[in-house]
Every structure is written in structure tokens, then in C-alpha cells.
Design a protein around this motif. Structure first.
Motif, short mmCIF file in Angstrom:
data_model
loop_
_atom_site.label_atom_id
_atom_site.label_comp_id
_atom_site.label_asym_id
_atom_site.label_seq_id
_atom_site.Cartn_x
_atom_site.Cartn_y
_atom_site.Cartn_z
N ALA A 135 21.03 51.49 33.02
CA ALA A 135 21.68 50.18 33.14
C ALA A 135 23.16 50.35 33.52
O ALA A 135 23.67 49.63 34.37
CB ALA A 135 21.54 49.41 31.84
N GLU A 136 23.81 51.30 32.89
CA GLU A 136 25.22 51.56 33.21
C GLU A 136 25.36 52.03 34.65
O GLU A 136 26.27 51.61 35.36
CB GLU A 136 25.80 52.60 32.25
CG GLU A 136 27.26 52.90 32.50
CD GLU A 136 27.84 53.95 31.55
OE1 GLU A 136 29.02 54.29 31.72
OE2 GLU A 136 27.12 54.41 30.65
N ASN A 137 24.47 52.89 35.08
CA ASN A 137 24.49 53.39 36.45
C ASN A 137 24.34 52.24 37.44
O ASN A 137 25.06 52.17 38.44
CB ASN A 137 23.38 54.43 36.65
CG ASN A 137 23.51 55.16 37.95
OD1 ASN A 137 24.59 55.38 38.45
ND2 ASN A 137 22.37 55.55 38.51
N ALA A 138 23.42 51.34 37.18
CA ALA A 138 23.21 50.19 38.06
C ALA A 138 24.47 49.32 38.10
O ALA A 138 24.88 48.86 39.18
CB ALA A 138 22.02 49.38 37.58
N ARG A 139 25.09 49.10 36.95
CA ARG A 139 26.31 48.30 36.89
C ARG A 139 27.44 48.96 37.68
O ARG A 139 28.15 48.31 38.46
CB ARG A 139 26.75 48.09 35.44
CG ARG A 139 28.00 47.22 35.30
CD ARG A 139 28.46 47.10 33.85
NE ARG A 139 28.67 48.38 33.20
CZ ARG A 139 29.79 49.10 33.32
NH1 ARG A 139 30.78 48.69 34.07
NH2 ARG A 139 29.91 50.26 32.68
N LEU A 140 27.59 50.27 37.53
CA LEU A 140 28.64 50.98 38.24
C LEU A 140 28.41 50.98 39.75
O LEU A 140 29.36 50.86 40.53
CB LEU A 140 28.74 52.42 37.72
CG LEU A 140 29.27 52.55 36.29
CD1 LEU A 140 29.15 53.98 35.81
CD2 LEU A 140 30.69 52.05 36.19
N LYS A 141 27.16 51.09 40.18
CA LYS A 141 26.84 51.02 41.61
C LYS A 141 27.21 49.65 42.17
O LYS A 141 27.75 49.54 43.27
CB LYS A 141 25.37 51.31 41.86
CG LYS A 141 25.01 52.77 41.76
CD LYS A 141 23.52 52.98 42.02
CE LYS A 141 23.15 54.45 41.92
NZ LYS A 141 21.71 54.66 42.17
N MET A 142 26.91 48.61 41.40
CA MET A 142 27.23 47.26 41.83
C MET A 142 28.75 47.09 41.94
O MET A 142 29.25 46.56 42.93
CB MET A 142 26.65 46.23 40.87
CG MET A 142 26.89 44.81 41.28
SD MET A 142 26.07 43.59 40.23
CE MET A 142 26.71 44.02 38.62
N GLU A 143 29.49 47.58 40.96
CA GLU A 143 30.95 47.50 40.99
C GLU A 143 31.49 48.27 42.19
O GLU A 143 32.40 47.79 42.89
CB GLU A 143 31.54 48.05 39.71
CG GLU A 143 31.32 47.17 38.50
CD GLU A 143 31.84 47.78 37.21
OE1 GLU A 143 32.43 48.87 37.25
OE2 GLU A 143 31.64 47.15 36.16
N ARG A 144 30.93 49.44 42.47
CA ARG A 144 31.37 50.24 43.61
C ARG A 144 31.15 49.49 44.91
O ARG A 144 32.03 49.43 45.77
CB ARG A 144 30.60 51.56 43.64
CG ARG A 144 30.95 52.45 44.84
CD ARG A 144 29.86 53.41 45.20
NE ARG A 144 28.65 52.68 45.55
CZ ARG A 144 27.44 53.21 45.55
NH1 ARG A 144 27.26 54.45 45.17
NH2 ARG A 144 26.39 52.49 45.90
N ASP A 145 29.98 48.87 45.05
CA ASP A 145 29.67 48.13 46.26
C ASP A 145 30.60 46.95 46.45
O ASP A 145 31.04 46.66 47.57
CB ASP A 145 28.21 47.67 46.26
CG ASP A 145 27.23 48.83 46.36
OD1 ASP A 145 27.65 49.94 46.74
OD2 ASP A 145 26.04 48.61 46.07
N ILE A 146 30.93 46.27 45.36
CA ILE A 146 31.85 45.14 45.44
C ILE A 146 33.23 45.62 45.88
O ILE A 146 33.88 45.00 46.73
CB ILE A 146 31.93 44.40 44.08
CG1 ILE A 146 30.61 43.67 43.82
CG2 ILE A 146 33.11 43.45 44.03
CD1 ILE A 146 30.47 43.12 42.41
N LEU A 147 33.69 46.74 45.33
CA LEU A 147 35.00 47.27 45.70
C LEU A 147 35.03 47.71 47.15
O LEU A 147 36.03 47.54 47.85
CB LEU A 147 35.39 48.41 44.77
CG LEU A 147 35.73 47.99 43.34
CD1 LEU A 147 35.93 49.22 42.46
CD2 LEU A 147 36.96 47.11 43.33
N LYS A 148 33.93 48.29 47.64
CA LYS A 148 33.86 48.69 49.05
C LYS A 148 34.01 47.47 49.95
O LYS A 148 34.73 47.49 50.94
CB LYS A 148 32.52 49.38 49.35
CG LYS A 148 32.45 50.82 48.98
CD LYS A 148 31.11 51.39 49.42
CE LYS A 148 30.94 52.82 49.05
NZ LYS A 148 29.63 53.35 49.47
#
Length: 70
Positions: free
Chosen positions: A47-60
């Protein structure tokens, strides 16, 4: 979280409840199987990994649009 819930074929709310229960140490047995601490940790990390991927994509995307507006 949405991508993970789709990947697991469960609703996002169900996944949220599982993660919350895992954090609180309240995950119970599922279909007669005992949930081990390692399984709970794996669920939390997924779940944390999915959240971090989503945050990364938003920042990109934010960086892309900031660059375009200059």
C-alpha cells in the motif's frame, strides 16, 4: 491505492480497511488462514509503495507543467 485495488480486484475502500487493520494490528483470519505479521507487513508495504508511486507520478506531471508554463 486505486491502482493496487484494481490490481487485486477489490474495492478501494476494502483495501483501505485492510491497510488500516494491518497498521492497527487487527487483521483477522481470512478463509481460515492465519495472517502472519510478515503478511501484514507485506500488505502495508504494498500500500505504501502504491501511494509513493502515485505521489511520484503527480510530481512528474507537476514538474512537466511547470516547465511548460515558463
Amino acid at each position: 491505492m486505486a491502482a493496487v485495488s484494481r490490481n487485486l480486484s477489490v474495492s478501494e475502500q476494502t483495501l483501505y480497511n485492510w491497510v488500516k487493520a494491518a497498521r492497527d494490528g487487527q487483521l483477522s483470519e481470512a478463509k481460515g488462514n492465519v495472517v502472519t505479521p510478515e503478511q501484514m507487513e507485506l500488505s502495508r508495504l504494498r500500500a505504501e509503495n502504491a501511494r509513493l508511486k502515485m505521489e511520484r507520478d503527480i510530481l512528474k506531471k507537476a514538474a512537466y507543467f511547470a516547465k511548460e508554463s515558463m
